[in-house]
Scaffold this active site. Structure first.
Site, PDB file in Angstrom:
ATOM      1  N   TYR A  27      -2.615   9.806  -3.991  1.00  0.00           N
ATOM      2  CA  TYR A  27      -1.253   9.244  -4.782  1.00  0.00           C
ATOM      3  C   TYR A  27      -1.912   8.023  -5.696  1.00  0.00           C
ATOM      4  O   TYR A  27      -2.774   7.006  -5.145  1.00  0.00           O
ATOM      5  CB  TYR A  27      -0.502   8.403  -3.780  1.00  0.00           C
ATOM      6  CG  TYR A  27       0.806   7.991  -4.357  1.00  0.00           C
ATOM      7  CD1 TYR A  27       1.811   8.834  -4.354  1.00  0.00           C
ATOM      8  CD2 TYR A  27       0.967   6.852  -4.796  1.00  0.00           C
ATOM      9  CE1 TYR A  27       3.147   8.258  -4.933  1.00  0.00           C
ATOM     10  CE2 TYR A  27       2.272   6.359  -5.260  1.00  0.00           C
ATOM     11  CZ  TYR A  27       3.080   7.115  -5.455  1.00  0.00           C
ATOM     12  OH  TYR A  27       4.322   6.514  -5.992  1.00  0.00           O
ATOM     13  N   GLN A  76       9.190  10.560  -2.140  1.00  0.00           N
ATOM     14  CA  GLN A  76       9.273  12.065  -2.231  1.00  0.00           C
ATOM     15  C   GLN A  76       7.825  12.743  -2.399  1.00  0.00           C
ATOM     16  O   GLN A  76       7.826  13.998  -2.093  1.00  0.00           O
ATOM     17  CB  GLN A  76      10.506  12.423  -3.294  1.00  0.00           C
ATOM     18  CG  GLN A  76       9.972  11.953  -4.559  1.00  0.00           C
ATOM     19  CD  GLN A  76      10.467  10.511  -5.169  1.00  0.00           C
ATOM     20  OE1 GLN A  76      10.626   9.635  -4.074  1.00  0.00           O
ATOM     21  NE2 GLN A  76      10.766  10.213  -6.230  1.00  0.00           N
ATOM     22  N   ASN A 109       3.920   1.387  -3.505  1.00  0.00           N
ATOM     23  CA  ASN A 109       4.988   0.483  -3.380  1.00  0.00           C
ATOM     24  C   ASN A 109       5.401   0.501  -1.820  1.00  0.00           C
ATOM     25  O   ASN A 109       5.010   1.314  -1.057  1.00  0.00           O
ATOM     26  CB  ASN A 109       6.194   0.459  -4.377  1.00  0.00           C
ATOM     27  CG  ASN A 109       6.895   1.791  -4.095  1.00  0.00           C
ATOM     28  OD1 ASN A 109       6.885   2.425  -3.218  1.00  0.00           O
ATOM     29  ND2 ASN A 109       7.713   2.154  -5.234  1.00  0.00           N
ATOM     30  N   SER A 122      -1.998  -7.019  -2.797  1.00  0.00           N
ATOM     31  CA  SER A 122      -3.424  -7.310  -2.808  1.00  0.00           C
ATOM     32  C   SER A 122      -3.623  -8.689  -2.540  1.00  0.00           C
ATOM     33  O   SER A 122      -2.944  -9.627  -2.723  1.00  0.00           O
ATOM     34  CB  SER A 122      -4.006  -6.910  -4.195  1.00  0.00           C
ATOM     35  OG  SER A 122      -5.186  -6.953  -4.065  1.00  0.00           O
ATOM     36  N   GLN A 174      -6.066 -11.617  -9.313  1.00  0.00           N
ATOM     37  CA  GLN A 174      -5.511 -11.088  -8.231  1.00  0.00           C
ATOM     38  C   GLN A 174      -3.806 -11.348  -8.222  1.00  0.00           C
ATOM     39  O   GLN A 174      -3.316 -10.348  -8.043  1.00  0.00           O
ATOM     40  CB  GLN A 174      -6.032 -11.773  -6.848  1.00  0.00           C
ATOM     41  CG  GLN A 174      -5.681 -10.974  -5.659  1.00  0.00           C
ATOM     42  CD  GLN A 174      -6.388  -9.585  -5.671  1.00  0.00           C
ATOM     43  OE1 GLN A 174      -5.891  -8.410  -5.441  1.00  0.00           O
ATOM     44  NE2 GLN A 174      -7.826  -9.496  -6.134  1.00  0.00           N
ATOM     45  N   HIS A 214      -1.748  -8.743 -10.288  1.00  0.00           N
ATOM     46  CA  HIS A 214      -1.382  -7.403  -9.901  1.00  0.00           C
ATOM     47  C   HIS A 214       0.081  -7.251  -9.512  1.00  0.00           C
ATOM     48  O   HIS A 214       0.775  -6.286  -9.871  1.00  0.00           O
ATOM     49  CB  HIS A 214      -2.168  -7.203  -8.616  1.00  0.00           C
ATOM     50  CG  HIS A 214      -3.629  -6.588  -8.757  1.00  0.00           C
ATOM     51  ND1 HIS A 214      -3.754  -5.362  -9.273  1.00  0.00           N
ATOM     52  CD2 HIS A 214      -4.760  -7.096  -8.487  1.00  0.00           C
ATOM     53  CE1 HIS A 214      -4.996  -5.025  -9.298  1.00  0.00           C
ATOM     54  NE2 HIS A 214      -5.812  -5.966  -8.866  1.00  0.00           N
ATOM     55  N   GLU A 253      -8.662  -9.129   2.063  1.00  0.00           N
ATOM     56  CA  GLU A 253      -8.970  -7.623   1.648  1.00  0.00           C
ATOM     57  C   GLU A 253     -10.343  -7.990   0.578  1.00  0.00           C
ATOM     58  O   GLU A 253     -11.176  -7.312   0.629  1.00  0.00           O
ATOM     59  CB  GLU A 253      -7.866  -7.379   0.739  1.00  0.00           C
ATOM     60  CG  GLU A 253      -8.165  -5.968   0.003  1.00  0.00           C
ATOM     61  CD  GLU A 253      -7.054  -5.825  -1.135  1.00  0.00           C
ATOM     62  OE1 GLU A 253      -6.790  -4.724  -1.498  1.00  0.00           O
ATOM     63  OE2 GLU A 253      -6.361  -6.653  -1.468  1.00  0.00           O
ATOM     64  N   GLU A 280      -8.254  13.638  40.537  1.00  0.00           N
ATOM     65  CA  GLU A 280      -6.982  13.609  39.422  1.00  0.00           C
ATOM     66  C   GLU A 280      -6.056  14.636  39.812  1.00  0.00           C
ATOM     67  O   GLU A 280      -5.257  14.898  39.205  1.00  0.00           O
ATOM     68  CB  GLU A 280      -7.683  13.808  38.065  1.00  0.00           C
ATOM     69  CG  GLU A 280      -8.548  12.741  37.655  1.00  0.00           C
ATOM     70  CD  GLU A 280      -8.931  12.847  36.233  1.00  0.00           C
ATOM     71  OE1 GLU A 280      -8.665  14.055  35.702  1.00  0.00           O
ATOM     72  OE2 GLU A 280      -9.514  11.901  35.729  1.00  0.00           O
TER      73      GLU A 280
END
Length: 446
Positions: A130, A192, A215, A238, A260, A263, A328, A416
């Site tokens: 993706y 989707q 997202n 991020s 950063q 973003h 991160e 067992e």
């Protein structure tokens, strides 16, 4: 603007707040919407994909238009500059070389009494990549996700990405995909797209592993389909944490924080400094660099909500705070970065020295830039070839070895309450059965 904090208690509280910035009640409401999308795509296939593409992306497509054609792929090369193409190829070479070092090796060990143990590594058959759209094009994300899959030996790599205006895709993304070896690209995004990869539709194949950031809807979709397919991680916004001493340049540190923050409005940019004066200089230069920033409003929002400067007494204290946050990206802009590294326990990627901005890792160094966020670096790692590889245990016992282990196996099985587990070992100790007539039940019938 950037807040400066001098107390330990306030610093830990703020770092905790920033780390948990995606934990809210709205997420539960969005999860319900994502479940509906997943179920619709699972039941209706392409029809649901086209419906949601029109609803969310405002693009009307036919099923035949979901896949990018060969002519569109070819045309993309005519729409990127030579400098960009060269950069994509350099990045590909470095990323590929790094990940080739990470391929796990199958092994077999021969022990006493003809006991053979081992581990066999094999790639998944199909991987789904993706690539987000929206605010910007991300050819680097294509490379970072597709190349490890190719290096791992995945036979079929499928890419999905949201359509832009007039259903177009950014040519740099299409070129990067082809350079990484992807020819199967579909113009569909959001939850989707994740559903299509997880369940398959008439047009898009079901895959075994899905990777790539997105997202909140993409992230929730990945969370909900996990188990049917594997995923890389649940990536959040991020973040970067910079530890700086007096040898660092405040202008450079300010630029790294902004790199950063630009973003996403929820991106986190954190400085831990050993000097109050240095923290103030960073804050001043950050404001100066923001003045003509092309993404000023977005970046200012991130800095205002999730920007932070903490002043500590020592680098050891800085490392302790960093470990609590588990960033991160972690930059060690200090005189002796390798010495400080000994105190670092949790970070997705670590950038050592004043000449190693995080942008190096984002684009060209080679290690993967798909990294754990929101504190998950405490237990998770970067995306790599391991994401696309599974392993099987190999076990072979000789009859002699089985008999030596029989008592222990039967004792555990009996404890067992698993009768046939025990019998499967005991019966082998009696030798091979010659015919069905030797079974007590058969003899009784005669």
């Amino acid at each position: 603007m950037l807040r400066i904090i001098n107390t330990w208690s306030e610093a830990t509280a703020e770092l905790r707040r920033i780390c948990q910035r995606t934990d809210n009640e709205d997420t539960l409401q969005e999860e319900g919407k994502v479940r509906q999308v997943l179920q619709a795509v699972k039941q209706e296939g392409d029809r649901a994909l086209l419906h949601y593409t029109e609803q969310f992306d405002r693009q009307i497509l036919q099923a035949s238009e979901l896949r990018i054609s060969g002519s569109q792929l070819d045309a993309a090369y005519q729409q990127v500059s030579k400098d960009l193409l060269d950069a994509i190829r350099v990045a590909k070479q470095n990323i590929e070389a790094f990940h080739r070092q990470r391929i796990p090796k199958s092994w077999v060990q021969f022990g006493d009494d003809e006991v053979v143990l081992g581990k066999r590594y094999t790639p998944v058959e199909r991987a789904g990549i993706y690539v987000p759209g929206g605010r910007a094009a991300y050819p680097s994300t294509v490379l970072m996700n597709a190349i490890p899959a190719a290096v791992a030996g995945v036979e079929r790599i499928v890419m999905v990405t949201p359509p832009g205006s007039e259903s177009s895709l950014h040519p740099a993304v299409l070129v990067a995909a082809q350079e990484a070896g992807i020819q199967e690209i579909y113009r569909v995004g959001g939850a989707q797209a994740i559903a299509a990869l997880a369940y398959g539709t008439e047009t898009i194949p079901q895959v075994d592993v899905i990777t790539g950031p997105g997202n909140i809807y993409v992230t929730l979709a990945k969370k909900l389909v996990y188990g049917r397919v594997g995923i890389d991680s649940l990536a959040g916004p991020s973040e970067v944490l910079v530890i700086a001493d007096e040898t660092a340049d405040p202008v450079h540190v300010a630029a790294d924080l902004l790199a950063q923050a630009e973003h996403d409005p929820m991106a986190a940019a954190i400085l831990i400094a050993t000097s109050s004066q240095f923290a103030r200089e960073v804050k001043e230069d950050l404001q100066r660099q923001l003045a003509n920033h092309p993404r000023r409003l977005l970046t200012e929002k991130a800095i205002a909500n999730y920007g932070l400067a903490v002043v500590v007494d020592s680098l050891e204290a800085a490392a302790q705070l960093s470990n609590e946050f588990a960033p991160e990206h972690l930059e060690l802009e200090v005189k002796e970065p390798w010495a400080l590294l000994e105190n670092i326990r949790h970070a997705g990627a670590i950038f050592l020295g004043t000449s190693t901005p995080e942008a190096v890792g984002d684009y060209i160094a080679g290690p993967n830039h798909t990294l754990p966020t929101s504190g998950s670096a405490r237990y998770a790692s970067a995306l790599g070839v391991e994401t696309f590889i599974k392993h099987s245990s190999l076990i072979q016992y000789s009859s002699t070895a089985l008999q030596k282990a029989a008592n222990a196996i039967q004792a555990l099985a009996n404890a067992e309450g698993l009768h046939s587990h025990s019998e499967s070992v005991r019966l082998r100790g009696q030798g091979k059965s010659t015919s069905e007539s030797s079974h007590p039940d058969n003899q009784q019938q005669e």
